[in-house]
Design an enzyme around this catalytic site. Structure first.
Site, PDB file in Angstrom:
ATOM      1  N   PRO A 276       0.827  -1.209   0.000  1.00 28.39           N
ATOM      2  CA  PRO A 276       0.000   0.000   0.000  1.00 28.39           C
ATOM      3  C   PRO A 276       0.860   1.258   0.000  1.00 28.39           C
ATOM      4  O   PRO A 276       1.898   1.310   0.660  1.00 28.39           O
ATOM      5  CB  PRO A 276      -0.781  -0.107   1.318  1.00 28.39           C
ATOM      6  CG  PRO A 276       0.112  -0.901   2.214  1.00 28.39           C
ATOM      7  CD  PRO A 276       0.880  -1.843   1.336  1.00 28.39           C
ATOM      8  N   GLY A 277       0.456   2.236  -0.765  1.00 32.60           N
ATOM      9  CA  GLY A 277       1.119   3.534  -0.760  1.00 32.60           C
ATOM     10  C   GLY A 277       0.131   4.604  -0.333  1.00 32.60           C
ATOM     11  O   GLY A 277       0.173   5.126   0.772  1.00 32.60           O
ATOM     12  N   ARG A 314      -1.695  16.516  -9.009  1.00 29.22           N
ATOM     13  CA  ARG A 314      -2.804  15.577  -9.218  1.00 29.22           C
ATOM     14  C   ARG A 314      -4.031  16.187  -9.899  1.00 29.22           C
ATOM     15  O   ARG A 314      -4.584  15.566 -10.804  1.00 29.22           O
ATOM     16  CB  ARG A 314      -3.200  14.893  -7.902  1.00 29.22           C
ATOM     17  CG  ARG A 314      -2.047  14.072  -7.291  1.00 29.22           C
ATOM     18  CD  ARG A 314      -2.491  13.253  -6.080  1.00 29.22           C
ATOM     19  NE  ARG A 314      -3.392  12.196  -6.473  1.00 29.22           N
ATOM     20  CZ  ARG A 314      -4.702  12.234  -6.316  1.00 29.22           C
ATOM     21  NH1 ARG A 314      -5.275  13.250  -5.704  1.00 29.22           N
ATOM     22  NH2 ARG A 314      -5.444  11.245  -6.743  1.00 29.22           N
ATOM     23  N   TYR A 318      -4.637  14.181 -13.180  1.00 34.26           N
ATOM     24  CA  TYR A 318      -5.678  13.145 -13.097  1.00 34.26           C
ATOM     25  C   TYR A 318      -7.071  13.739 -12.895  1.00 34.26           C
ATOM     26  O   TYR A 318      -7.978  13.000 -12.515  1.00 34.26           O
ATOM     27  CB  TYR A 318      -5.434  12.223 -11.902  1.00 34.26           C
ATOM     28  CG  TYR A 318      -4.067  11.632 -11.744  1.00 34.26           C
ATOM     29  CD1 TYR A 318      -3.564  10.695 -12.659  1.00 34.26           C
ATOM     30  CD2 TYR A 318      -3.279  11.958 -10.644  1.00 34.26           C
ATOM     31  CE1 TYR A 318      -2.322  10.126 -12.474  1.00 34.26           C
ATOM     32  CE2 TYR A 318      -2.033  11.392 -10.460  1.00 34.26           C
ATOM     33  CZ  TYR A 318      -1.557  10.477 -11.382  1.00 34.26           C
ATOM     34  OH  TYR A 318      -0.337   9.914 -11.188  1.00 34.26           O
ATOM     35  N   CYS A 346       2.026  29.686 -15.330  1.00 28.63           N
ATOM     36  CA  CYS A 346       1.488  30.196 -16.596  1.00 28.63           C
ATOM     37  C   CYS A 346       0.924  29.077 -17.465  1.00 28.63           C
ATOM     38  O   CYS A 346       1.457  28.773 -18.535  1.00 28.63           O
ATOM     39  CB  CYS A 346       2.586  30.956 -17.323  1.00 28.63           C
ATOM     40  SG  CYS A 346       3.239  32.260 -16.288  1.00 28.63           S
ATOM     41  N   GLU A 347      -0.100  28.416 -16.973  1.00 26.12           N
ATOM     42  CA  GLU A 347      -0.824  27.390 -17.728  1.00 26.12           C
ATOM     43  C   GLU A 347      -2.266  27.398 -17.212  1.00 26.12           C
ATOM     44  O   GLU A 347      -2.472  27.451 -16.000  1.00 26.12           O
ATOM     45  CB  GLU A 347      -0.278  25.981 -17.433  1.00 26.12           C
ATOM     46  CG  GLU A 347       1.177  25.814 -17.713  1.00 26.12           C
ATOM     47  CD  GLU A 347       1.470  24.524 -18.457  1.00 26.12           C
ATOM     48  OE1 GLU A 347       0.523  23.876 -18.942  1.00 26.12           O
ATOM     49  OE2 GLU A 347       2.647  24.194 -18.540  1.00 26.12           O
ATOM     50  N   TYR A 375       1.407  11.019  -3.530  1.00 27.52           N
ATOM     51  CA  TYR A 375       1.579  11.508  -4.901  1.00 27.52           C
ATOM     52  C   TYR A 375       1.450  13.033  -4.942  1.00 27.52           C
ATOM     53  O   TYR A 375       0.920  13.607  -5.887  1.00 27.52           O
ATOM     54  CB  TYR A 375       0.601  10.810  -5.857  1.00 27.52           C
ATOM     55  CG  TYR A 375       0.696   9.301  -5.748  1.00 27.52           C
ATOM     56  CD1 TYR A 375       1.790   8.632  -6.303  1.00 27.52           C
ATOM     57  CD2 TYR A 375      -0.258   8.560  -5.054  1.00 27.52           C
ATOM     58  CE1 TYR A 375       1.907   7.251  -6.168  1.00 27.52           C
ATOM     59  CE2 TYR A 375      -0.144   7.184  -4.915  1.00 27.52           C
ATOM     60  CZ  TYR A 375       0.945   6.538  -5.470  1.00 27.52           C
ATOM     61  OH  TYR A 375       1.070   5.183  -5.336  1.00 27.52           O
TER      62      TYR A 375
HETATM   63  C1  PLP Z   1       1.990   2.404  -7.264  1.00 28.66           C
HETATM   64  C2  PLP Z   1       2.214   1.019  -6.819  1.00 28.66           C
HETATM   65  C3  PLP Z   1       1.772   0.590  -5.559  1.00 28.66           C
HETATM   66  C4  PLP Z   1       1.028   1.477  -4.608  1.00 28.66           C
HETATM   67  O1  PLP Z   1      -0.214   1.845  -5.052  1.00 28.66           O
HETATM   68  P1  PLP Z   1      -1.180   2.701  -4.089  1.00 28.66           P
HETATM   69  O2  PLP Z   1      -2.361   2.963  -4.914  1.00 28.66           O
HETATM   70  O3  PLP Z   1      -0.446   3.945  -3.740  1.00 28.66           O
HETATM   71  O4  PLP Z   1      -1.479   1.869  -2.897  1.00 28.66           O
HETATM   72  C5  PLP Z   1       2.055  -0.691  -5.161  1.00 28.66           C
HETATM   73  N1  PLP Z   1       2.735  -1.545  -5.977  1.00 28.66           N
HETATM   74  C6  PLP Z   1       3.160  -1.174  -7.204  1.00 28.66           C
HETATM   75  C7  PLP Z   1       3.889  -2.136  -8.046  1.00 28.66           C
HETATM   76  C8  PLP Z   1       2.916   0.118  -7.662  1.00 28.66           C
HETATM   77  O5  PLP Z   1       3.329   0.478  -8.873  1.00 28.66           O
END
Ligand code: PLP
Length: 421
Positions: A276-277, A314, A318, A346-347, A375
């Site tokens: 998880p990130g 972001r 996105y 400037c965008e 991110y």
């Molecule tokens: C980006 C990524 C993650 C983390 O994704 P999250 O949406 O931030 O939890 C985990 N594994 C891999 C291989 C990734 O590229």
């Protein structure tokens, strides 16, 4: 849940008033909460209680050394996607046997560094990569531990730029080719097969795609074992979404995700890795900015902030939504103005929100972008020669600058004028 709350009408990060940080370092800046980081990491760790597991924080979400050390001290492993991230993990004191190396384009130099420095496993994404890794490992007289990232061809139902598990995406090898590629791997003397890896995308708000992917991984585990491979680890990737809007339908909880893993894969006798990130750090960070001007256009009001797309990409990249809140708590029932909230770059893409209802704000008022921890700072740049946005970490009533804002001199000194000029 996070630790950014109003207290006596002022937004705080844990016990620190946001204006106190702003007075010290100026705006814009990112601020992270140790308590929130800790809580979110533990939610994942506890969700897998009862299974042998390692939570490998996907550090591309936020990779400041202080964040890595905070999580590493709690027992986190790291998921890295470049040599630079590997170096960061090591610098934060994470032992090699807790570092997983992901990514579709690992170079031989990166492979060598990780093999020399220690690595838990490479998540291999293609046959050419497998061959290259084999050669690098043999040149070092060692074996590279690997999982192969399979692409299960499931629709993660998320934003197209962050979906990774469909056959049209560049990631992994098609699951239909998996048995052939595992056979190829098993025949390579510099490769040691440890398990299977899958990661289907980011900001998933529904468990159904996970179930579909995990079921395919379960079947593949049985097939590969029948083919004679030792599959002792399953790396199930990251991707669990966070609520970006307060009050909206909440994404699944880590506990539900953990229960799904146990239900579908708990009987395989494998060590489970997850990466998880976003969910670890997303709601653990704010971007704080000041109003430069409030200006009235022909048919709308603009709020021009001192943060811009180079600080938080972001929304431009996105179309992402971030809640924006005044640091001074609005009086209940106060009139709201529908602002277009923009930065100075400037965008036209440097627009954070359109028609966002906010109380009337004036120059120097502070606002905070919520859910900006993931991110955010990692995607920041110095576009328009705006200094790289600084980062602050709060812990209880203390705060520390964990990345300082560079001075103009520091920025200019990175350039070199060739001798012929
Ligand atoms: C980006 C990524 C993650 C983390 O994704 P999250 O949406 O931030 O939890 C985990 N594994 C891999 C291989 C990734 O590229």
């Amino acid at each position: 849940m996070d630790h950014f709350l109003y207290r006596d009408g002022i937004l705080h990060a844990e016990d620190v008033a946001i204006p106190d940080i702003a007075a010290t370092i100026g705006t814009p800046f990112y601020v992270y909460s140790t308590a929130t980081l800790t809580r979110h990491f533990r939610l994942f760790d506890e969700a897998l209680d009862g299974l042998p597991h390692l939570v490998c924080y996907a550090m591309k979400a936020a990779s400041n050394l202080a964040i890595l050390k905070t999580l590493g001290d709690l027992g986190a492993g790291m998921d890295v996607v470049s040599g630079g991230e590997y170096a960061r993990a090591k610098a934060a004191g994470i032992p090699g046997d807790r570092i997983v190396f992901s990514g579709v384009g690992k170079t031989r130099i990166e492979m060598r560094e990780a093999l020399v420095g220690g690595i838990r496993q490479f998540n291999v994404e293609s046959e050419p990569e497998l061959q290259a890794l084999n050669e690098v490992a043999l040149s070092l007289g060692t074996k590279a531990p690997i999982a192969i990232r399979v692409n299960p061809d499931v629709d993660a139902r998320t934003h197209a730029k962050i979906a990774t598990g469909k056959s049209e995406n560049k990631f992994g090898i098609p699951i239909s080719r998996a048995r052939a590629v595992y056979a190829e791997a098993a025949a390579l003397p510099g490769i040691r097969v440890m398990g299977i890896d899958v990661h289907i995308g980011s900001q998933l708000t529904d468990l159904a795609p996970y179930r579909a992917a995990f079921e395919k991984v379960g079947e593949l585990t049985d097939q590969l074992r029948a083919d004679g491979h030792e599959i002792s680890r399953l790396d199930l990737g990251g991707g669990l979404g966070i609520p970006y809007t307060q009050g909206n339908a909440a994404p699944p909880l880590p506990l539900e995700y953990g229960n799904l893993i146990k239900e579908v894969l708990g009987d395989k006798g494998c060590e489970i890795e997850i990466e998880p990130g976003r969910l670890v750090v997303g709601n653990a960070g704010l971007l704080v900015s000041s109003v430069i001007y409030a200006k009235s256009g022909e048919d709308r009001d603009f709020l021009i902030l001192d943060a811009a797309m180079n600080d938080l990409l972001r929304p431009a990249m996105y179309d992402a939504h971030h809640d924006i809140v005044p640091v001074v708590e609005p009086v209940p029932g106060v009139d709201r103005i529908a602002y277009d909230v923009v930065g100075p770059v400037c965008e036209s893409g440097d627009t954070f929100a359109r028609g966002r209802p906010l109380p009337r704000l004036s120059p120097e008022d502070l606002v905070a972008f919520r859910s900006a921890g993931a991110y955010g700072a990692v995607m920041a740049s110095e576009y328009n020669s705006r200094p790289l946005v600084p980062e602050i970490l709060v812990n209880g009533d203390q705060f520390a600058v964990i990345r300082a804002r560079p001075s103009f001199d520091e920025m200019l000194n990175r350039d070199t004028i060739p001798s012929w000029l």
